[in-house]
Scaffold this motif. Structure first.
Motif, PDB file in Angstrom:
ATOM      1  N   TRP A   1       8.398 -24.754 -67.161  1.00  0.00           N
ATOM      2  CA  TRP A   1       9.362 -24.096 -66.275  1.00  0.00           C
ATOM      3  C   TRP A   1       8.888 -22.716 -65.834  1.00  0.00           C
ATOM      4  N   TRP A   2       7.800 -22.247 -66.441  1.00  0.00           N
ATOM      5  CA  TRP A   2       7.274 -20.923 -66.090  1.00  0.00           C
ATOM      6  C   TRP A   2       5.764 -20.928 -66.233  1.00  0.00           C
TER       7      TRP A   2
ATOM      8  N   ASN B   1       4.169 -27.373 -59.154  1.00  0.00           N
ATOM      9  CA  ASN B   1       3.014 -28.272 -59.075  1.00  0.00           C
ATOM     10  C   ASN B   1       3.199 -29.507 -59.948  1.00  0.00           C
ATOM     11  N   VAL B   2       3.714 -29.306 -61.152  1.00  0.00           N
ATOM     12  CA  VAL B   2       3.915 -30.431 -62.065  1.00  0.00           C
ATOM     13  C   VAL B   2       4.998 -31.365 -61.539  1.00  0.00           C
ATOM     14  N   TRP B   3       6.102 -30.813 -61.062  1.00  0.00           N
ATOM     15  CA  TRP B   3       7.165 -31.656 -60.498  1.00  0.00           C
ATOM     16  C   TRP B   3       6.632 -32.501 -59.340  1.00  0.00           C
ATOM     17  N   ARG B   4       5.846 -31.890 -58.472  1.00  0.00           N
ATOM     18  CA  ARG B   4       5.294 -32.640 -57.339  1.00  0.00           C
ATOM     19  C   ARG B   4       4.387 -33.768 -57.826  1.00  0.00           C
ATOM     20  N   GLN B   5       3.593 -33.482 -58.849  1.00  0.00           N
ATOM     21  CA  GLN B   5       2.695 -34.504 -59.378  1.00  0.00           C
ATOM     22  C   GLN B   5       3.472 -35.654 -60.013  1.00  0.00           C
TER      23      GLN B   5
ATOM     24  N   VAL C   1      -0.187 -29.193 -70.711  1.00  0.00           N
ATOM     25  CA  VAL C   1      -0.654 -28.819 -69.372  1.00  0.00           C
ATOM     26  C   VAL C   1      -1.121 -27.368 -69.425  1.00  0.00           C
ATOM     27  N   GLU C   2      -2.394 -27.161 -69.259  1.00  0.00           N
ATOM     28  CA  GLU C   2      -2.974 -25.828 -69.427  1.00  0.00           C
ATOM     29  C   GLU C   2      -3.002 -25.019 -68.137  1.00  0.00           C
ATOM     30  N   SER C   3      -3.243 -25.671 -67.029  1.00  0.00           N
ATOM     31  CA  SER C   3      -3.486 -24.968 -65.768  1.00  0.00           C
ATOM     32  C   SER C   3      -2.209 -24.769 -64.966  1.00  0.00           C
ATOM     33  N   VAL C   4      -2.137 -23.641 -64.252  1.00  0.00           N
ATOM     34  CA  VAL C   4      -1.019 -23.401 -63.352  1.00  0.00           C
ATOM     35  C   VAL C   4      -1.037 -24.399 -62.200  1.00  0.00           C
ATOM     36  N   ASP C   5      -2.183 -25.013 -61.964  1.00  0.00           N
ATOM     37  CA  ASP C   5      -2.289 -26.028 -60.916  1.00  0.00           C
ATOM     38  C   ASP C   5      -1.667 -27.352 -61.328  1.00  0.00           C
TER      39      ASP C   5
END
Length: 280
Positions: free
Chosen positions: A247-248, A255-259, A212-216
């Motif tokens: 985690w950082w 964002n990842v948890w929500r996805q 996962v590259e993006s902070v989004d």
């Protein structure tokens, strides 16, 4: 101020609602297992090691070899506390002695099972008999979820044990009266995997969708891959868990948890339990 050891009574989970969170590296906490249960966490994990070549039958718990100590064992950190809690929730009285069901460890949902993941770090075939035998006290009390492959009967117990790491699939598969299950390969669930062998399937996020590259968070292609893997598991009646998520920075983790949750995954894998139980 030193932490007070949580009491092994029904008060531990009183007014605590069950949450589908997996307590990753649970043994890192001062009170493994008990801290998670006091927060309503439904799935916990122990990394276990055995050394039969040293004539040592102890099942140790720790993240790596350097962390192993004589007092940190599978029995003392997990099995004994769990046994004590289940006994506290199932007192033998005139009113209860005829009961045909057992209460689990959560006061607000006595029918909820506790998922106990056992991550075998040493050789699977060598480790297997020691872990299997260590579960005998819970087995004798009928505290474990079981599947009878002879007649296809599933019986949920207060504890559902799931082997992961080096757990040998063939040893789990051949159990006629199965009370140890296997952590399925999320994203690779072939015909060998059923809900009665693998109640839960797991994968690292990177193994499933790439880095996962993006902070989004996940891109559209990754989101589609994730959703498909979860959908495939659910079609088999298997729950899902995604581990090794970012985690950082915190925004990326959020964002990842929500996805992951929006894609329908069942268990939120977490190291920071306080953060996870209040996650929205």
């Amino acid at each position: 101020m030193p932490l007070v050891r949580p009491a092994l009574t029904t008060e531990l989970t009183k007014d605590v609602f069950v949450k589908q969170i997996h307590s990753h590296n649970d043994y890192w906490r001062e009170y493994p297992c008990l801290t998670a249960l006091s927060l309503g966490v439904q799935s916990i994990e122990a990394d276990v090691w055995v050394f039969p070549e040293l004539n040592d039958s102890t099942v140790y718990v720790g993240h790596n070899l350097a962390s192993l100590t004589p007092d940190r064992t599978f029995e003392s950190l997990y099995l004994n506390p769990i046994m004590s809690l289940i006994e506290a929730f199932n007192p033998v009285t005139d009113e209860t002695k005829e009961a045909d069901t057992l209460n689990g460890v959560f006061d607000t949902d006595s029918g909820a099972t506790l998922y106990l993941f056992v991550d075998m770090k040493t050789d699977g075939l060598a480790t297997w008999p020691y872990v299997y035998n260590a579960l005998e006290p819970l087995r004798k009390k009928n505290y474990l979820s079981t599947y009878d492959s002879a007649n296809g009967t599933w019986k949920q117990g207060p504890v559902t044990v799931i082997g992961t790491g080096n757990t040998p699939f063939e040893q789990v598969e051949k159990l006629t009266a199965r009370d140890v299950f296997f952590d399925g390969v999320l994203g690779g669930l072939n015909d060998s995997f059923t809900a009665y062998i693998s109640p839960i399937a797991s994968s690292s996020l990177e193994a499933l969708v790439g880095k996962v590259e993006s902070v989004d968070g996940l891109n559209s292609s990754q989101t589609q891959q994730l959703s498909q893997a979860i959908s495939d598991a659910h079609a088999k009646g298997i729950y899902t868990r995604i581990w090794d998520t970012p985690w950082w920075p915190v925004e990326k983790q959020t964002n990842v948890w929500r996805q992951i949750l929006q894609a329908g995954s069942d268990f939120l894998n977490a190291d920071d339990l306080e953060y996870a139980v209040h996650f929205q």
